[in-house]
Design a protein around this motif. Sequence first.
Motif, mmCIF file in Angstrom:
data_model
loop_
_atom_site.group_PDB
_atom_site.id
_atom_site.type_symbol
_atom_site.label_atom_id
_atom_site.label_comp_id
_atom_site.label_asym_id
_atom_site.label_seq_id
_atom_site.Cartn_x
_atom_site.Cartn_y
_atom_site.Cartn_z
ATOM 1 N N ILE A 12 3.115 -4.981 2.567
ATOM 2 C CA ILE A 12 2.942 -4.229 1.322
ATOM 3 C C ILE A 12 2.132 -2.993 1.703
ATOM 4 C CG2 ILE A 12 2.129 -4.315 -1.060
ATOM 5 C CD1 ILE A 12 4.399 -6.347 -0.321
ATOM 6 N N SER A 14 3.771 0.547 3.771
ATOM 7 C CA SER A 14 4.595 0.686 4.981
ATOM 8 C C SER A 14 4.241 1.954 5.739
ATOM 9 C CB SER A 14 6.068 0.677 4.594
ATOM 10 O OG SER A 14 6.290 1.589 3.531
ATOM 11 N N GLY A 15 2.954 2.141 5.973
ATOM 12 C CA GLY A 15 2.479 3.333 6.663
ATOM 13 C C GLY A 15 2.361 3.137 8.164
ATOM 14 N N MET A 16 1.428 3.882 8.724
ATOM 15 C CA MET A 16 1.272 3.930 10.175
ATOM 16 C C MET A 16 0.907 2.573 10.785
ATOM 17 S SD MET A 16 -1.193 4.424 12.750
ATOM 18 C CE MET A 16 -2.670 5.024 11.976
ATOM 19 N N PRO A 41 5.979 3.178 -1.831
ATOM 20 C CA PRO A 41 6.505 3.887 -3.003
ATOM 21 C C PRO A 41 7.663 4.853 -2.708
ATOM 22 C CG PRO A 41 4.332 4.715 -2.400
ATOM 23 C CD PRO A 41 4.616 3.588 -1.482
ATOM 24 N N ASN A 61 7.446 -3.932 -4.304
ATOM 25 C CA ASN A 61 6.457 -4.815 -3.669
ATOM 26 C C ASN A 61 6.736 -6.287 -3.979
ATOM 27 O OD1 ASN A 61 5.097 -2.633 -2.622
ATOM 28 N ND2 ASN A 61 3.525 -2.585 -4.215
ATOM 29 N N PRO A 77 -7.430 1.345 0.926
ATOM 30 C CA PRO A 77 -8.327 0.609 0.020
ATOM 31 C C PRO A 77 -8.197 1.013 -1.443
ATOM 32 C CG PRO A 77 -9.477 1.228 2.015
ATOM 33 C CD PRO A 77 -8.144 1.891 2.091
ATOM 34 N N MET A 82 -4.571 -1.914 -7.519
ATOM 35 C CA MET A 82 -3.286 -1.750 -8.198
ATOM 36 C C MET A 82 -2.246 -2.711 -7.617
ATOM 37 S SD MET A 82 -0.781 1.486 -7.843
ATOM 38 C CE MET A 82 -1.991 2.745 -8.160
ATOM 39 N N ILE A 100 -5.278 -6.076 6.129
ATOM 40 C CA ILE A 100 -5.925 -5.219 7.137
ATOM 41 C C ILE A 100 -6.690 -4.090 6.437
ATOM 42 C CG2 ILE A 100 -4.208 -5.734 8.935
ATOM 43 C CD1 ILE A 100 -3.183 -2.763 8.423
ATOM 44 N N VAL A 101 -6.866 -4.228 5.139
ATOM 45 C CA VAL A 101 -7.499 -3.162 4.343
ATOM 46 C C VAL A 101 -9.002 -3.119 4.637
ATOM 47 C CG1 VAL A 101 -7.912 -2.286 2.013
ATOM 48 C CG2 VAL A 101 -5.782 -3.500 2.540
ATOM 49 N N PRO A 123 -7.462 -4.421 12.780
ATOM 50 C CA PRO A 123 -6.835 -3.949 14.019
ATOM 51 C C PRO A 123 -7.315 -2.524 14.348
ATOM 52 C CG PRO A 123 -5.286 -3.842 12.177
ATOM 53 C CD PRO A 123 -6.634 -4.202 11.613
ATOM 54 N N ASN A 124 -6.727 -1.892 15.338
ATOM 55 C CA ASN A 124 -7.011 -0.464 15.571
ATOM 56 C C ASN A 124 -5.750 0.247 16.064
ATOM 57 O OD1 ASN A 124 -6.952 -1.304 18.238
ATOM 58 N ND2 ASN A 124 -9.074 -0.813 18.678
ATOM 59 N N THR A 125 -5.822 1.574 16.129
ATOM 60 C CA THR A 125 -4.589 2.351 16.337
ATOM 61 C C THR A 125 -3.896 2.157 17.693
ATOM 62 O OG1 THR A 125 -5.970 4.260 16.858
ATOM 63 C CG2 THR A 125 -5.013 4.181 14.660
ATOM 64 N N GLN A 298 -9.839 4.924 6.111
ATOM 65 C CA GLN A 298 -9.407 4.689 7.485
ATOM 66 C C GLN A 298 -10.456 3.832 8.153
ATOM 67 O OE1 GLN A 298 -6.660 5.157 8.558
ATOM 68 N NE2 GLN A 298 -5.820 7.171 8.217
ATOM 69 N N ALA A 299 -9.995 2.982 9.031
ATOM 70 C CA ALA A 299 -10.970 2.175 9.739
ATOM 71 C C ALA A 299 -11.826 3.099 10.578
ATOM 72 C CB ALA A 299 -10.284 1.180 10.625
HETATM 73 N N1 LIG Z 1 -5.518 3.779 10.658
HETATM 74 C C1 LIG Z 1 -6.399 2.977 11.254
HETATM 75 O O1 LIG Z 1 -6.996 3.301 12.290
HETATM 76 C C2 LIG Z 1 -6.651 1.612 10.693
HETATM 77 C C3 LIG Z 1 -7.187 0.620 11.517
HETATM 78 C C4 LIG Z 1 -7.396 -0.642 10.956
HETATM 79 C C5 LIG Z 1 -7.131 -0.885 9.618
HETATM 80 N N2 LIG Z 1 -6.649 0.123 8.843
HETATM 81 C C6 LIG Z 1 -6.370 -0.156 7.429
HETATM 82 O O2 LIG Z 1 -4.961 -0.230 7.285
HETATM 83 C C7 LIG Z 1 -4.586 0.189 5.981
HETATM 84 C C8 LIG Z 1 -3.410 1.146 6.096
HETATM 85 O O3 LIG Z 1 -3.801 2.244 6.879
HETATM 86 P P1 LIG Z 1 -2.725 3.260 7.480
HETATM 87 O O4 LIG Z 1 -3.457 4.083 8.484
HETATM 88 O O5 LIG Z 1 -1.481 2.540 7.871
HETATM 89 O O6 LIG Z 1 -2.450 4.155 6.177
HETATM 90 P P2 LIG Z 1 -1.085 4.859 5.725
HETATM 91 O O7 LIG Z 1 -0.316 5.314 6.913
HETATM 92 O O8 LIG Z 1 -1.439 5.853 4.680
HETATM 93 O O9 LIG Z 1 -0.283 3.642 5.042
HETATM 94 C C9 LIG Z 1 -0.474 3.198 3.729
HETATM 95 C C10 LIG Z 1 0.896 3.035 3.106
HETATM 96 O O10 LIG Z 1 0.774 2.433 1.820
HETATM 97 C C11 LIG Z 1 1.750 3.052 0.977
HETATM 98 N N3 LIG Z 1 1.419 2.845 -0.426
HETATM 99 C C12 LIG Z 1 0.724 3.661 -1.279
HETATM 100 N N4 LIG Z 1 0.678 3.094 -2.505
HETATM 101 C C13 LIG Z 1 1.342 1.920 -2.445
HETATM 102 C C14 LIG Z 1 1.646 0.912 -3.394
HETATM 103 N N5 LIG Z 1 1.228 0.978 -4.650
HETATM 104 N N6 LIG Z 1 2.362 -0.154 -2.958
HETATM 105 C C15 LIG Z 1 2.796 -0.245 -1.671
HETATM 106 N N7 LIG Z 1 2.538 0.699 -0.748
HETATM 107 C C16 LIG Z 1 1.816 1.756 -1.121
HETATM 108 C C17 LIG Z 1 1.706 4.500 1.395
HETATM 109 O O11 LIG Z 1 2.864 5.171 0.951
HETATM 110 P P3 LIG Z 1 2.815 6.795 0.772
HETATM 111 O O12 LIG Z 1 2.645 7.359 2.140
HETATM 112 O O13 LIG Z 1 4.133 7.112 0.174
HETATM 113 O O14 LIG Z 1 1.664 7.079 -0.140
HETATM 114 C C18 LIG Z 1 1.639 4.360 2.915
HETATM 115 O O15 LIG Z 1 2.922 4.259 3.475
HETATM 116 C C19 LIG Z 1 -5.847 0.816 5.346
HETATM 117 O O16 LIG Z 1 -6.340 -0.063 4.355
HETATM 118 C C20 LIG Z 1 -6.835 0.933 6.469
HETATM 119 O O17 LIG Z 1 -8.142 0.661 6.019
HETATM 120 C C21 LIG Z 1 -6.365 1.352 9.350
#
Ligand SMILES: NC(=O)c1ccc[n+]([C@@H]2O[C@H](COP(=O)([O-])OP(=O)(O)OC[C@H]3O[C@@H](n4cnc5c(N)ncnc54)[C@H](OP(=O)(O)O)[C@@H]3O)[C@@H](O)[C@H]2O)c1
Length: 299
Positions: A12, A14-16, A41, A61, A77, A82, A100-101, A123-125, A298-299
Amino acid sequence: MDETTRTRLAFIGSGMMAESMIQGILRKGLSPADSIWASGPRPERARELTARHGIHGTTDNREATLNADVVILSVKPQRLRMVLRELQGTVRPDQLVMSIVAGARVSFIAERLGAPSVIRAMPNTPAQIGEGISVWFATPEVTPAQREIGRGVLAAFGEEIEVDEERFLDMATAVSGTGPTYVFLIMEALVDSAVHLGFSRRIAQALVTKTVLGSVLFARQSDQHLAQLRNMVTSPGGTSAEAIYQLDKGGIRTVLSKAVWAAYQKSVLLGESLSSDEPQARQSDGRPPSEKMENGGQA
Ligand SMILES: NC(=O)c1ccc[n+]([C@@H]2O[C@H](COP(=O)([O-])OP(=O)(O)OC[C@H]3O[C@@H](n4cnc5c(N)ncnc54)[C@H](OP(=O)(O)O)[C@@H]3O)[C@@H](O)[C@H]2O)c1
């Protein structure tokens, strides 16, 4: 793969990070592509993930969640409340929820979803290339079988370390979750310094990258303390001694320690503001939570 043993996963968000995890899971053959759902979305992102990995990309979702054994919460987060509201009544108590939030506590997720089996992971990148490290905590309700599934998911894109207290997750967020930021910043500064000396950016980048990589591999293979490894290259009155003097004079250890502490505090604060019943409540410095999460959590 045996139909009865394949694990069905629903992402739920589908980002990075979700895509990094999906790539690792497919690479390791943990689940086949047709057992993976990823929801977000934007329809174009859903189509992109389907085209690239053969998984089920969707914008729904609830639909993604229906048949999953593991529901993985991978939204930012500020989207979590929502999403949990939306999934209330859809997630079953027998499903494993993995989050992983950053900052989000297991009790908050379990209560909102009415699903007691929750794993919180950080996790981490470097997960993007299968070199991540995840720290994770499971609620007591997570069954031994679910625990092994959770471990397998996290091991698909790097190393995993289970901890027996949730408070370590905020610490891991500051050290390993945020860690690549520190490393990249230091590398960037070293590259700029090499360019300042007169190297081309290409050569500067090659020198710094290989030096960091080689030092990491050396430290990993060696059983010596990091200070001993550093002493090896620090001859009396030499270049390293001169450089270390300047680094210490500039307070590098204190600055790094303060940075890690600040990231830790931020993770704790994120957890508090998420768990709070007053989403608009102002924090101690007067800024609302949304502003405090301006880095997207972001983490
Ligand atoms: N990046 C890091 O280094 C890292 C490391 C560990 C943990 N995390 C955690 O991992 C989580 C995701 O991070 P990320 O870097 O992957 O962020 P991201 O690339 O922005 O991914 C988040 C995804 O959630 C989607 N989204 C937004 N609203 C939504 C909804 N209502 N229902 C379903 N999906 C929705 C976004 O779509 P849109 O793009 O269309 O808005 C986006 O594809 C965060 O909570 C972060 O704290 C991140």
